[in-house]
Design a protein around this motif. Structure first.
Motif, PDB file in Angstrom:
ATOM      1  N   VAL A  67     -27.819  23.000  53.919  1.00  0.00           N
ATOM      2  CA  VAL A  67     -28.968  23.681  54.505  1.00  0.00           C
ATOM      3  C   VAL A  67     -30.195  23.263  53.693  1.00  0.00           C
ATOM      4  N   PRO A  68     -31.007  22.337  54.204  1.00  0.00           N
ATOM      5  CA  PRO A  68     -32.184  21.948  53.425  1.00  0.00           C
ATOM      6  C   PRO A  68     -33.063  23.157  53.117  1.00  0.00           C
ATOM      7  N   ALA A  69     -33.596  23.193  51.891  1.00  0.00           N
ATOM      8  CA  ALA A  69     -34.573  24.231  51.563  1.00  0.00           C
ATOM      9  C   ALA A  69     -35.740  24.108  52.523  1.00  0.00           C
ATOM     10  N   TYR A  70     -36.413  25.227  52.795  1.00  0.00           N
ATOM     11  CA  TYR A  70     -37.461  25.242  53.816  1.00  0.00           C
ATOM     12  C   TYR A  70     -38.634  24.348  53.438  1.00  0.00           C
ATOM     13  N   THR A  71     -39.037  23.511  54.373  1.00  0.00           N
ATOM     14  CA  THR A  71     -40.314  22.815  54.282  1.00  0.00           C
ATOM     15  C   THR A  71     -40.904  22.823  55.682  1.00  0.00           C
ATOM     16  N   ALA A 165     -28.716  29.534  48.282  1.00  0.00           N
ATOM     17  CA  ALA A 165     -30.042  29.609  47.648  1.00  0.00           C
ATOM     18  C   ALA A 165     -31.084  28.913  48.520  1.00  0.00           C
ATOM     19  N   ASN A 166     -30.728  27.742  49.075  1.00  0.00           N
ATOM     20  CA  ASN A 166     -31.645  27.049  49.980  1.00  0.00           C
ATOM     21  C   ASN A 166     -31.966  27.913  51.201  1.00  0.00           C
ATOM     22  N   LEU A 167     -30.930  28.553  51.720  1.00  0.00           N
ATOM     23  CA  LEU A 167     -31.089  29.397  52.910  1.00  0.00           C
ATOM     24  C   LEU A 167     -32.141  30.477  52.673  1.00  0.00           C
ATOM     25  N   ALA A 168     -32.124  31.040  51.470  1.00  0.00           N
ATOM     26  CA  ALA A 168     -33.031  32.152  51.163  1.00  0.00           C
ATOM     27  C   ALA A 168     -34.486  31.709  51.066  1.00  0.00           C
TER      28      ALA A 168
END
Ligand code: ZN
Length: 201
Positions: A67-71, A165-168
């Motif tokens: 799950v890529p961290a949000y950008t 952690a990425n999801l959050a």
């Protein structure tokens, strides 16, 4: 493809009639309670593992259950997460890793990915996995038989924690967590035994 066509025929003959009421209900209703994020691996079947009916799981599958961290920007994974949380209002998200994961094996064994640039780029989203791996795994300590499998298992679990952690970092998820209307879960599915390990938060 012939097998798939026969499968469709079998579904229409032997499965659909028994669930016709359910499908009629689902024709105009989409209210899954859970977003299930798993690897694309053909051996991991979310609905089978959890014995879920159609309509119960909103599913995202990516290589390595990453799950890529949000950008900001167009991102199919981010859009699906936002839709599940902000529109469908799921109450739970499961990130499910699995044994013998090809993506995690490539990382653990440092495979040469120079001829597979898309995979190499994608796996960077798992860069934090080793840091989240079990502290007691003694990764890299010695060459005893089985240490490779133990290392891979630790990396698979570490990767699930890294992806949680990425999801959050996704705004819709962060908002739902802050409002206590969403719970995140980390699972690891073991293919040869069919067991599911639930990781500590
Ligand atoms: Zn996998």
């Amino acid at each position: 493809m012939q097998d798939l066509a026969e499968g469709v025929a079998q579904f229409q003959r032997g499965v659909f009639p028994a669930k016709a009421d359910l499908f009629a209900h689902l024709a105009a209703t989409h209210r899954p309670s859970t977003l299930f994020i798993s690897c694309s691996d053909a051996r991991v079947v979310p609905e089978l593992i959890t014995q879920s009916e159609p309509g119960e799981l909103f599913v995202i599958r990516t290589a390595g259950n990453l799950v890529p961290a949000y950008t900001p920007g167009p991102d199919g994974v981010a859009a699906s997460i936002e839709y599940a949380v902000a529109v469908l209002g799921v109450s739970d998200i499961v990130v499910c890793g699995h044994s013998a994961c090809g993506a995690m094996t490539a990382l653990a064994e440092q495979h040469d990915l120079s001829g597979m640039p898309a995979i190499a780029d994608w796996l960077r989203h798992a860069d934090a996995a080793p840091a989240h791996a079990d502290a007691g795994s003694d990764a890299g300590a010695g060459s005893a038989a089985g240490s490779g499998a133990a290392e891979l298992g630790a990396l698979v679990r570490g990767n699930v924690r890294a992806q949680l952690a990425n999801l959050a970092t996704h705004p819709s998820v962060a908002r739902a967590l802050a409002e206590h209307r969403l719970t995140l879960h980390g699972w690891v599915y073991d293919i040869p035994t069919g067991t599911v390990e639930e990781l500590d938060a």
